[in-house]
Design a protein around this motif. Structure first.
Motif, short mmCIF file in Angstrom:
data_model
loop_
_atom_site.label_atom_id
_atom_site.label_comp_id
_atom_site.label_asym_id
_atom_site.label_seq_id
_atom_site.Cartn_x
_atom_site.Cartn_y
_atom_site.Cartn_z
N LYS A 38 -2.86 -56.43 28.58
CA LYS A 38 -2.98 -55.53 29.73
C LYS A 38 -1.67 -54.81 30.00
CE LYS A 38 -3.93 -55.52 34.73
NZ LYS A 38 -2.58 -55.01 35.11
N SER A 39 -0.56 -55.55 29.97
CA SER A 39 0.74 -54.95 30.20
C SER A 39 1.10 -53.93 29.13
CB SER A 39 1.80 -56.05 30.26
OG SER A 39 3.06 -55.51 30.58
N LYS A 40 0.75 -54.25 27.87
CA LYS A 40 1.01 -53.33 26.76
C LYS A 40 0.17 -52.06 26.90
CE LYS A 40 1.26 -53.33 21.69
NZ LYS A 40 1.02 -54.14 20.47
N LEU A 41 -1.07 -52.23 27.35
CA LEU A 41 -1.96 -51.08 27.55
C LEU A 41 -1.47 -50.17 28.68
CD1 LEU A 41 -5.48 -52.70 27.08
CD2 LEU A 41 -4.42 -50.97 25.61
N GLU A 42 -0.81 -50.77 29.67
CA GLU A 42 -0.25 -49.97 30.77
C GLU A 42 0.79 -49.00 30.25
OE1 GLU A 42 -1.00 -49.64 33.85
OE2 GLU A 42 -2.43 -51.27 34.16
N VAL A 43 1.59 -49.47 29.28
CA VAL A 43 2.61 -48.60 28.67
C VAL A 43 1.93 -47.46 27.90
CG1 VAL A 43 4.55 -48.48 27.08
CG2 VAL A 43 4.21 -50.53 28.47
N LEU A 44 0.94 -47.82 27.09
CA LEU A 44 0.22 -46.82 26.30
C LEU A 44 -0.49 -45.81 27.20
CD1 LEU A 44 -0.78 -45.77 23.57
CD2 LEU A 44 -2.66 -47.43 23.71
N LYS A 45 -1.12 -46.33 28.23
CA LYS A 45 -1.84 -45.47 29.18
C LYS A 45 -0.89 -44.46 29.82
CE LYS A 45 -4.22 -45.68 33.63
NZ LYS A 45 -4.64 -46.57 34.75
N GLN A 46 0.31 -44.92 30.20
CA GLN A 46 1.27 -44.03 30.85
C GLN A 46 1.76 -42.96 29.89
OE1 GLN A 46 1.79 -43.77 33.91
NE2 GLN A 46 3.47 -42.30 33.89
N LYS A 47 1.95 -43.31 28.61
CA LYS A 47 2.36 -42.31 27.61
C LYS A 47 1.30 -41.24 27.43
CE LYS A 47 5.43 -45.31 24.90
NZ LYS A 47 5.68 -45.98 23.59
N VAL A 48 0.04 -41.68 27.37
CA VAL A 48 -1.07 -40.72 27.25
C VAL A 48 -1.16 -39.87 28.50
CG1 VAL A 48 -3.57 -40.48 27.00
CG2 VAL A 48 -2.35 -42.21 25.66
N ASN A 49 -0.91 -40.50 29.65
CA ASN A 49 -0.97 -39.78 30.93
C ASN A 49 0.07 -38.66 30.97
OD1 ASN A 49 -1.76 -39.39 33.74
ND2 ASN A 49 0.16 -40.36 34.28
N VAL A 50 1.27 -38.93 30.44
CA VAL A 50 2.32 -37.92 30.41
C VAL A 50 1.90 -36.74 29.53
CG1 VAL A 50 4.65 -37.42 29.57
CG2 VAL A 50 4.23 -39.48 30.92
N THR A 51 1.31 -37.05 28.37
CA THR A 51 0.83 -35.99 27.48
C THR A 51 -0.25 -35.16 28.15
OG1 THR A 51 1.31 -37.37 25.54
CG2 THR A 51 -0.17 -35.51 25.21
N ASP A 52 -1.15 -35.83 28.85
CA ASP A 52 -2.24 -35.14 29.56
C ASP A 52 -1.67 -34.22 30.64
OD1 ASP A 52 -5.08 -34.70 30.17
OD2 ASP A 52 -4.65 -35.82 32.02
N ILE A 53 -0.69 -34.70 31.40
CA ILE A 53 -0.07 -33.90 32.45
C ILE A 53 0.63 -32.69 31.85
CG2 ILE A 53 1.73 -33.87 34.24
CD1 ILE A 53 1.09 -36.80 34.78
N GLN A 54 1.29 -32.87 30.71
CA GLN A 54 1.96 -31.75 30.04
C GLN A 54 0.96 -30.67 29.65
OE1 GLN A 54 3.94 -33.99 26.94
NE2 GLN A 54 5.95 -33.77 27.92
N ASN A 55 -0.20 -31.09 29.14
CA ASN A 55 -1.25 -30.12 28.79
C ASN A 55 -1.74 -29.37 30.03
OD1 ASN A 55 -1.13 -30.90 26.10
ND2 ASN A 55 -2.74 -32.44 26.33
N GLU A 56 -1.88 -30.09 31.13
CA GLU A 56 -2.32 -29.45 32.38
C GLU A 56 -1.27 -28.47 32.89
OE1 GLU A 56 -3.23 -32.52 35.15
OE2 GLU A 56 -5.11 -33.10 34.16
N LEU A 57 0.01 -28.82 32.68
CA LEU A 57 1.09 -27.95 33.14
C LEU A 57 1.10 -26.63 32.37
CD1 LEU A 57 4.00 -30.52 33.60
CD2 LEU A 57 2.83 -29.23 35.40
N VAL A 58 0.80 -26.69 31.08
CA VAL A 58 0.72 -25.47 30.28
C VAL A 58 -0.34 -24.54 30.85
CG1 VAL A 58 0.13 -24.52 28.03
CG2 VAL A 58 1.58 -26.55 28.17
N TYR A 59 -1.50 -25.13 31.20
CA TYR A 59 -2.59 -24.34 31.78
C TYR A 59 -2.19 -23.81 33.15
CZ TYR A 59 -7.17 -23.22 33.77
OH TYR A 59 -8.23 -22.58 34.38
N GLU A 60 -1.53 -24.64 33.94
CA GLU A 60 -1.09 -24.22 35.28
C GLU A 60 -0.10 -23.07 35.17
OE1 GLU A 60 1.19 -26.05 39.25
OE2 GLU A 60 0.79 -27.32 37.50
N TYR A 61 0.82 -23.17 34.21
CA TYR A 61 1.81 -22.11 34.01
C TYR A 61 1.11 -20.79 33.67
CZ TYR A 61 5.87 -19.64 32.15
OH TYR A 61 6.86 -18.70 31.92
N GLU A 62 0.15 -20.87 32.77
CA GLU A 62 -0.58 -19.66 32.37
C GLU A 62 -1.31 -19.04 33.55
OE1 GLU A 62 -0.23 -18.17 29.64
OE2 GLU A 62 0.71 -19.69 28.37
N GLN A 63 -1.90 -19.88 34.41
CA GLN A 63 -2.59 -19.39 35.60
C GLN A 63 -1.63 -18.67 36.54
OE1 GLN A 63 -4.64 -23.01 37.08
NE2 GLN A 63 -6.51 -21.82 36.97
#
Length: 393
Positions: A289-314
């Motif tokens: 569970k603790s290891k998955l929390e790390v992985l989840k957070q890394k994926v979350n950062v990537t997801d936020i970065q993708n959203e930021l690209v879209y937000e910037y374009e908007q």
């Protein structure tokens, strides 16, 4: 009162200039919250250090086989249990405290910047509303002229009552718009007063600029905070692993005993204790569970970065829209300049009425206000980029 000028945001430092904008109580609250974070860190980094315990007792004892007398017993003791080796757990505990300090400080700074963004966006909206109120006054003048002309036409039998009534309603709607804008201005001025004691014209508005897309994503304040959480979760995972490894602790105690009928007694001991969990049915699940929390957070950062690209374009698309609108308004102003010049000539010759010239002049001024309002709309979009990005230090 002296104007407050803020040249840049120093996101990784305590930017006192920005806090100086806040009301006294809000500024004090922000500073106390900073101190709470610091004190929490100071406590957490030394949490591994053992505590010295003091114990004391007082009582009576009686041996019925020897005597009927009671003995008064007194004792005082000191004890200490100190962990000296935790398979890296002590170092990880200190590291976790450091990373928690970094993460919570970033969150604290981000909250400051969010407040600052609210202040400056409110300032821009106040400036926009003031322009809209002035613009609306000129629109009302044109509505007055329109009503006068419709009334003259109605009395001359050139238009019916519907046309006249529409002109009356149009003027009424413009008056309502004026009232609505003034009420909105009061609301925004009140909103500003909730954050700062400075008035609207005592704060210089930041000269917002366009920010590069890569910088917007890379130096984004939210990304900065979320990345700090990756480090925090990773250290937490390592801490959990170390808790299942060998530990060594030092224990020591010293006691002093006093008995009325016996000699005083002093004693002490010192020892080492080694321990290691042998079986925990939940170990694997907790570690996974603790290891998955790390992985989840890394994926979350990537997801936020993708959203930021879209937000910037908007945001960029909206800025481009305002720029195109600005070109259209500028073109209209040139047209009104020509029409006013022609109308002035025909008006001097008695071919057109003063009303025609006044309507054209008022409409040109309305368009000039449109140009200024359009510029503020662009600044509001620029501010969304500016306040979400870490400025260069």
């Amino acid at each position: 009162m002296k104007k407050i000028i803020i040249p840049s945001l120093l996101c990784s430092l305590l930017f006192s200039n920005e806090l100086d904008l806040l009301q006294k109580d809000k500024k004090e609250l922000r500073q106390i919250e900073k101190e709470v974070i610091q004190k929490k860190y100071e406590s957490a980094k030394d949490d591994w250090i053992g505590t010295i315990n003091l114990s004391s007792s007082l009582g009576k004892s009686r041996d019925f086989t020897v005597s009927e007398n009671s003995d008064m017993n007194r004792s005082v003791g000191l004890s200490l249990t100190q962990s000296i080796y935790e398979s890296g757990g002590i170092e990880l505990g200190i590291k976790y405290a450091n990373e928690e300090l970094i993460s919570e400080t970033i969150a604290w700074e981000n909250e400051n910047i969010a407040i600052l963004q609210t202040i400056f966006e409110t300032l821009l909206n106040i400036k926009k509303l003031k322009l809209q109120i002035e613009q609306s006054d000129y629109a009302l003048k044109n509505k007055d002229i329109e009503l006068i002309l419709k009334r003259i036409q109605y009395e001359a039998g050139k238009v019916d009552i519907i046309d006249l009534n529409n002109a009356i309603m149009s003027k009424n709607n413009q008056q309502k718009e004026n009232i609505s804008l003034k009420n909105s201005l009061k609301d925004k001025e009140y909103e500003l007063s909730k954050y700062t004691s400075f008035k609207y014209d005592e704060i210089k508005i930041i000269d917002f600029r366009i920010i590069d897309k890569n910088k917007f994503v890379k130096d984004n304040l939210n990304i900065r905070y979320e990345n700090s959480k990756i480090n925090l979760f990773d250290t937490s995972y390592k801490q959990l692993k170390s808790s299942y490894l060998p530990k060594v602790s030092l224990s020591t105690n010293a006691t002093y005993k006093n008995n009325e009928n016996q000699e005083n007694n002093e004693a002490g001991s010192i020892g080492l204790t080694a321990s290691m969990p042998l079986f925990d049915i939940t170990k694997d699940a907790k570690l996974e569970k603790s290891k998955l929390e790390v992985l989840k957070q890394k994926v979350n950062v990537t997801d936020i970065q993708n959203e930021l690209v879209y937000e910037y374009e908007q945001i960029l698309a909206q800025i481009n829209t305002y720029e195109e609108q600005g070109k259209t308004i500028a073109s209209n102003l040139k047209l009104y300049d020509d029409l006013i010049m022609v109308n002035k000539s025909s008006n001097s010759a008695g071919m057109t009425s003063d009303f025609d010239l006044e309507v054209l002049q008022n409409t040109k001024i309305i368009n000039e206000y449109d140009l200024q309002i359009n510029d503020i709309n662009k600044k509001l979009q620029y501010s969304k980029l500016y306040f979400k990005t870490k400025a260069d230090i």
